[in-house]
Design an enzyme around this catalytic site. Sequence first.
Site, PDB file in Angstrom:
ATOM      1  N   HIS A  59     -13.131  42.744 -11.674  1.00 31.84           N
ATOM      2  CA  HIS A  59     -13.556  42.766 -13.071  1.00 31.84           C
ATOM      3  C   HIS A  59     -14.900  43.446 -13.287  1.00 31.84           C
ATOM      4  O   HIS A  59     -15.124  44.075 -14.325  1.00 31.84           O
ATOM      5  CB  HIS A  59     -13.642  41.323 -13.585  1.00 31.84           C
ATOM      6  CG  HIS A  59     -14.047  41.219 -15.015  1.00 31.84           C
ATOM      7  ND1 HIS A  59     -13.259  41.697 -16.053  1.00 31.84           N
ATOM      8  CD2 HIS A  59     -15.162  40.701 -15.605  1.00 31.84           C
ATOM      9  CE1 HIS A  59     -13.874  41.472 -17.194  1.00 31.84           C
ATOM     10  NE2 HIS A  59     -15.029  40.877 -16.966  1.00 31.84           N
TER      11      HIS A  59
ATOM     12  N   ASP B  32     -16.388  44.236 -20.774  1.00 26.59           N
ATOM     13  CA  ASP B  32     -16.000  42.871 -21.099  1.00 26.59           C
ATOM     14  C   ASP B  32     -16.227  42.629 -22.601  1.00 26.59           C
ATOM     15  O   ASP B  32     -15.763  43.416 -23.425  1.00 26.59           O
ATOM     16  CB  ASP B  32     -16.779  41.902 -20.200  1.00 26.59           C
ATOM     17  CG  ASP B  32     -16.342  40.452 -20.306  1.00 26.59           C
ATOM     18  OD1 ASP B  32     -15.329  40.101 -19.671  1.00 26.59           O
ATOM     19  OD2 ASP B  32     -17.000  39.682 -21.013  1.00 26.59           O
TER      20      ASP B  32
END
Length: 318
Positions: free
Chosen positions: A296, A103
Amino acid sequence: MLNSEQHMLNVNDIHLSVHVAGPADGQPVWLLHGFPECWYSWRHQMQALAQAGYRAFAPEMRGYGASSAPMTVEAYDILTICGDIQAAMTHFGHEQVAMVGHDWGANIAWYLALLEPERVKVVSGMSVPFGGRPKRPVIDMMRERFRDRFLYILYFQEQGPAETELEADIPRTLRILMHGRPASGNGLIADKPADSRWLDDYVDPQVPPEWCPPEAFAVYVETFIDNGFHGPLNWYRNYERNWERTAHLAGKQVEQPAQFIIGDRDPVAALESITIERMPNVVPKVEQHVIERCGHWVQSQKPEEVNTLLLDFLRRHY
């Protein structure tokens, strides 16, 4: 059970908490977490790396956990955050490292590869691809594209509203962001007015996901208890400053051996599809991997697959 030790460093005008695991003589592997995560999100990788003979370094990034969380927005631009890790590498005497990030941590890892071509021997980015320095600030393009629609990054730009919403109930916020379901859209882009709040149309799942058992979830919650979300949100408020401060990196490529890993159900994949497609133009040695049935939080949701890919990459290039 992860066997790690915590180091508190005074670097780059802040206190930086770094958790370390593995043999003292192991090759260093840095693991940079993203938003809204914590160092413990790398627990599976730290254990696997330590068992393979590497020494893993997982910092609590600026604004998170026991590390300093300055109040000013300008304290979180990308070169300042990179400076934290550069100073920490110097503190530990690292001449060559493997840099891994997820991320926002992936974005820092990509830029560290540009800034430190000699010390960062290999780089692995997860969930967030690298497309090079854009011709103008990305935030300007976001404002044009999402003038009348909600985008979480634009929602984060004003100081105050996002902090108030996310800090109202930290466990609820984390549960929702980990695996809550929005009424529409994919959570990042939604079919609602641009001035909406982020989480109002989410259903709280009431319990953390299976990949984040209670003892791990407690570490996540603790990360945000003392300093809240102002530091992590300030990362998002530096797009223009980041663009201005990285002018000297325009046109540069990540020339090291590189790896990119993303889940097939990660909403970032849709948001960054063009960047992913074009990434070999700026990261010519990149190896790209898509993990099936994965969202994610790739290193936590599919730790065995990620560990296999990461260790194989390190053995071949590091």
